[in-house]
Write an enzyme that holds these catalytic residues in place. Structure first.
Site, PDB file in Angstrom:
ATOM      1  N   HIS A  78      -5.668   5.346  -0.417  1.00 30.00           N
ATOM      2  CA  HIS A  78      -5.497   6.681  -0.979  1.00 30.00           C
ATOM      3  C   HIS A  78      -4.924   7.633   0.062  1.00 30.00           C
ATOM      4  O   HIS A  78      -4.983   7.373   1.252  1.00 30.00           O
ATOM      5  CB  HIS A  78      -6.817   7.218  -1.542  1.00 30.00           C
ATOM      6  N   GLY A  79      -4.354   8.708  -0.460  1.00 26.72           N
ATOM      7  CA  GLY A  79      -3.790   9.719   0.406  1.00 26.72           C
ATOM      8  C   GLY A  79      -3.593  11.018  -0.335  1.00 26.72           C
ATOM      9  O   GLY A  79      -3.734  11.078  -1.559  1.00 26.72           O
TER      10      GLY A  79
END
Length: 155
Positions: free
Chosen positions: A66-67
């Site tokens: 994720h980011g």
């Protein structure tokens, strides 16, 4: 937050021939760029930067890279099932074959955490994971991912 709110049907990928985390991240970034209109390299930098802080491999062959991205409008997910597991430096040292990448706008703390929680709950259900690993139809995979957790766990 339901996965149907953040996962488009064309964001369900059946990946073949990938041999590294980097290749996987490139495929995920390409698809996320197509869906969001965001720059592929910014997406790739975001998820690899997060991964450098520690592996997002949860164990049991599952990862949730994720980011966060400036300019992204909404939380977005991309699901990938790999035909062959790849090394992911997961907490249990097992290779990964089921991946849901999450991208969130910078400053979307609560929504990002809700999405992570929702995905983690879904992927903790052994029967769901077994089905995700064996289902060959992408439309059916999408349906499995986006129906309610209770329905999926009971299937």
């Amino acid at each position: 937050m339901e996965l149907a709110d953040i996962l488009a049907e064309d964001a369900v990928l059946d990946c073949t021939g990938l041999t590294s985390k980097r290749q996987l991240f490139e495929v995920l970034s390409d698809k996320a760029s197509e869906i969001t209109g965001m720059d592929r390299n910014e997406i790739l930098a975001s998820i690899t930067g997060r991964e450098e802080l520690g592996s997002t491999g949860l164990g049991n062959g599952i990862a949730i890279p994720h980011g966060k991205l400036n300019g992204l409008k909404d939380v977005t997910a991309v699901f990938a099932r790999l035909d062959e597991p790849i090394d992911f430096d997961a907490v249990d040292d097992q290779p990964v074959d089921v991946v849901i990448m999450l991208l969130a706008p910078v400053g979307a703390g609560a929504d990002h955490l809700k999405a992570l929680s929702r995905v983690a709950r879904l992927l903790r259900t052994e029967s769901v994971i077994d089905q995700l690993r064996t289902e060959t139809d992408r439309k059916r995979l999408y349906t499995m991912l986006t129906t309610s957790l209770e329905d999926s766990a009971a299937a």
